[in-house]
Motif scaffolding. Sequence first.
Motif, short mmCIF file in Angstrom:
data_model
loop_
_atom_site.label_atom_id
_atom_site.label_comp_id
_atom_site.label_asym_id
_atom_site.label_seq_id
_atom_site.Cartn_x
_atom_site.Cartn_y
_atom_site.Cartn_z
N LEU A 42 0.85 -1.18 0.00
CA LEU A 42 0.00 0.00 0.00
C LEU A 42 0.89 1.23 0.00
N LEU A 43 0.66 2.12 -0.94
CA LEU A 43 1.46 3.33 -1.07
C LEU A 43 0.57 4.55 -0.85
N ALA A 44 0.86 5.32 0.19
CA ALA A 44 0.12 6.56 0.47
C ALA A 44 0.70 7.69 -0.36
N ILE A 45 -0.19 8.54 -0.90
CA ILE A 45 0.21 9.62 -1.81
C ILE A 45 -0.51 10.90 -1.42
N GLY A 46 0.23 11.99 -1.30
CA GLY A 46 -0.35 13.29 -1.01
C GLY A 46 0.23 14.34 -1.93
N SER B 153 -0.79 18.41 -4.25
CA SER B 153 -1.29 19.78 -4.26
C SER B 153 -2.81 19.88 -4.17
N LYS B 154 -3.53 18.83 -4.52
CA LYS B 154 -4.99 18.89 -4.46
C LYS B 154 -5.53 18.65 -3.05
N GLY B 155 -4.67 18.24 -2.13
CA GLY B 155 -5.08 18.12 -0.73
C GLY B 155 -5.87 16.88 -0.39
N GLU B 156 -5.93 15.90 -1.27
CA GLU B 156 -6.66 14.66 -1.02
C GLU B 156 -5.67 13.50 -0.86
N LEU B 157 -5.86 12.72 0.21
CA LEU B 157 -5.02 11.55 0.44
C LEU B 157 -5.46 10.41 -0.46
N HIS B 158 -4.48 9.80 -1.14
CA HIS B 158 -4.75 8.63 -1.98
C HIS B 158 -3.91 7.46 -1.46
N VAL B 159 -4.49 6.26 -1.51
CA VAL B 159 -3.74 5.05 -1.18
C VAL B 159 -3.82 4.12 -2.39
N TRP B 160 -2.68 3.82 -2.95
CA TRP B 160 -2.58 2.97 -4.13
C TRP B 160 -2.21 1.55 -3.69
N ASP B 161 -3.09 0.60 -3.96
CA ASP B 161 -2.77 -0.81 -3.74
C ASP B 161 -1.99 -1.27 -4.97
#
Length: 494
Positions: A464-468, A470-478
């Motif tokens: 699981l890779l967490a990504i943050g 400039s848009k301010g939304e947290l994404h988690v890429w499986d």
Amino acid sequence: MITALSWIPKGSLKPVPEAAEPPSKEEIKELIESGAFSASVDGSNEDEEEIEEDGDEISEVDHAKAVAEAFGKSSNSKNVSSSSMEVDDVAAGMKELDMDNYDEEDDGIELFSSGRGDLYYPSNELDPYLKNAADDDDEEDIDDTTIKPTDSVIICARNEDEVSHLEVYVYEESADGSPNMYVHHHIIIPEFPLCTAWMDCPLKGGEKGNFVAIGSKETPTIEIWDLDVRDEVLPCVQLGGVEEMEIIKKKKKSKKQKFKEGSHTDSVLGLAWNKEFRNILASGSADKKVKVWDVATGTCKITMEHHIKEVQAVAWNHYAPEVLLSGSFDQTVVLKDGRQPSHSGFKWSVMSDVESLAWDPHSEHSFVVSLEDGTVKGFDIRAAQSGSDSDLKPSFTIQAHDQDKGVSSISYNISAPNLLATGSMDKTVKLWDLSNNEPSCIASHKPKAGAVFSISFSVDNPFLLAIGGSKGELHVWDTLLDANVSRKYGSKQS
């Protein structure tokens, strides 16, 4: 925007964070003197107030006025004609309400009643409809506020509409296997955050703690916040910072800044917690200095000045925890041993401004550095130890992202050797296989996070890779959902 993020190991947070104690008068005074209300209060009555030289405490009346003005509730802003009502108007209104007969009830049967009076239960416990609904709501509330040992937790440093805060996200998998992510609680912080470092040093006793250190843009102070406390207004520890000395000259207020002993004197750009010596924190700053702090005592133990421009990143070696890397806008990476801080150490020229650093968790000799020109370079420190300048060449160089877009963040996978993630200002995240120092891109992802500022692989769920960004939304890429990643690393899934 999300400027920095960190995974928190499972089971580190309390199931239900404690509520913060109300601030004392001394803490309120500290907030006021630190300028927390200055944006809304200063200037409104500056000519009327004078600062006492003897430093008397702020009176309750003055404090009340300051708070009222800060929230825009000053009596001067009210319209006199609308704030006063005629006595006759009040009397007429009361007469219409007939408050004298408010408690009296009619004995007759109402036109639309059942004839026996409306159905009534003496208590909510006896009402089956209310009882079931209440039980369900209570269970949902408890479930939402309780952090389970199986929950993954991510902390994000975020800024939105000039307000900065830390957000604690819970990432959980539902019964059907689909992920669910939500903000569990957040902490308002006073300055724009640039970097974070999670740490478990037991600053409040016990075997472990749950804290995050924050470096900020507008202040040299490193703040450490307790993530097990909700609604806190002050950090539990402050490293360095400014002592304000107020000087009175002819009844006019002026301020002179004086830095605390051992403090940075400019923005803190990079932080790294030492997992072996758990009370040790390293910091890099725009003041060109690298510092090593003892967070238990709140003091700076070592200051190093081996860079000639801003220090963007610092990183401790996983196998030799006294060894520290630092990367700078002077386009160099320097290795130093904390036991011999006066030693010149080893230096690599990387030909571009440093954005991020990472030691290979599977090798004590290797590290990678990401740069402003879109490249990522790998180095073996054994070449530097040979003492030959000609050997200080990279083991590999990747043009990982667009040339005019910096590689802002990198993260090694702790489970799969040679798997590296890179995140860039070009709005993409890529995965690389670094085997045999012959890198190849195995996956590319555009998470709609805007320009990517921070990425991190999870320790507990390593794919699981967490990504943050400039848009301010947290994404988690499986990442295992990508066919190439699954084919190559699926057997390593924990």
